[in-house]
Design an enzyme around this catalytic site. Structure first.
Site: not given
Length: 269
Positions: A77, A135, A237
């Site tokens: 995200d 992911h 980050s």
């Protein structure tokens, strides 16, 4: 050790501390309110035992991902702060701020530089409000993991606009990946406050420690499936992805907020 690493270590000690339940609920609630966390896919803020636990939260509701085998999905995200075609070896950390992927990836990846030149790239910025697990963007084989110690400058838009070669100065972990005989890289860039990155398939990796030498892990037949959780940041980050020339066509996502599982590019062949 740089001051950004020291600050991050101290904040990390606070963030991972499990305070008495009533006090922890207040800390979590304040954090959720300040950063406007959307917890509709997660447990409520009061259920997390520490700030780190809240920050690295897992999805409580399984998220649908784009299952098309020709499509790469977003690993996170995030906000897409920059993307496009490389100019030889040059990419943008933000508009007007160029850097060389050769400096970012270091000589440890030099044998693949020619493949990457004039390829494509995309920058994913994770703000404090985002889901911070990352992911697998497709089915792929990990050939190499490279941990490069460094500084921990903030990676928000303000710093991207003023700190030259920020990505190449910060601590980072590089994954060298193969998908159907094509090459791509994922670069996980550390940032101020904690600055730690976890990789579930390689527990030996320890970031923001006293380690100052580059660590390299080579793999044989280390395969990951699209959507697999690779690990997580222990504070906000950036992830940068590079694809070899002629591999993919990027979606027009510049400046957009996207979700893990959403399509970001399609294979050309």
């Amino acid at each position: 050790m740089h001051i950004t690493n020291i600050i991050s270590q101290y904040f990390g000690k606070f963030a991972k501390t499990e305070f008495p339940s009533f006090f922890q609920k207040i800390i979590n609630g304040v954090y959720a309110k300040i950063f406007k966390l959307d917890l509709s896919e997660f447990r409520g803020a009061k259920y997390y035992k520490s700030l780190t636990d809240l920050f690295t939260r897992e999805l409580a509701i399984a998220r649908e991902i784009d299952e098309d085998k020709e499509v790469f999905i977003s690993p996170t995200d995030s906000l897409i702060t920059q993307c496009g075609n490389l100019d030889e070896d040059l990419a943008l950390q933000i508009k007007g701020m160029e850097y060389s992927f050769e400096e970012l990836l270091t000589y440890n990846c030099a044998n693949n530089f020619d493949k990457l030149k004039n390829g494509t790239y995309m920058n994913f910025y994770l703000s404090p409000r985002d889901y911070h697990r990352y992911h697998a963007p497709c089915d792929f084989e990990v050939k190499k993991l490279i941990h490069i110690p460094g500084k921990l400058y903030p990676v928000n838009l303000k710093y991207l606009n003023k700190q030259i070669d920020l990505f190449a100065e910060n601590e980072r972990v590089i994954l060298e990946c193969i998908h159907e005989e094509k090459l791509f890289y994922m670069v996980f860039v550390g940032a101020l406050n904690v600055g730690q990155m976890v990789f579930e398939f390689e527990p030996k990796v320890e970031t923001n420690t006293k380690i100052r030498d580059i660590q390299i892990y080579d793999y044989e037949e280390k395969f990951l499936k699209k959507g697999d959780c690779l690990g997580y940041f222990k504070m906000g980050s950036t992830v940068v992805m590079f694809w070899e020339k002629g591999f993919v066509e990027l979606e027009n996502l510049l400046g957009q907020s996207i979700k893990y599982g959403q399509g970001i590019c399609k294979k050309l062949v």
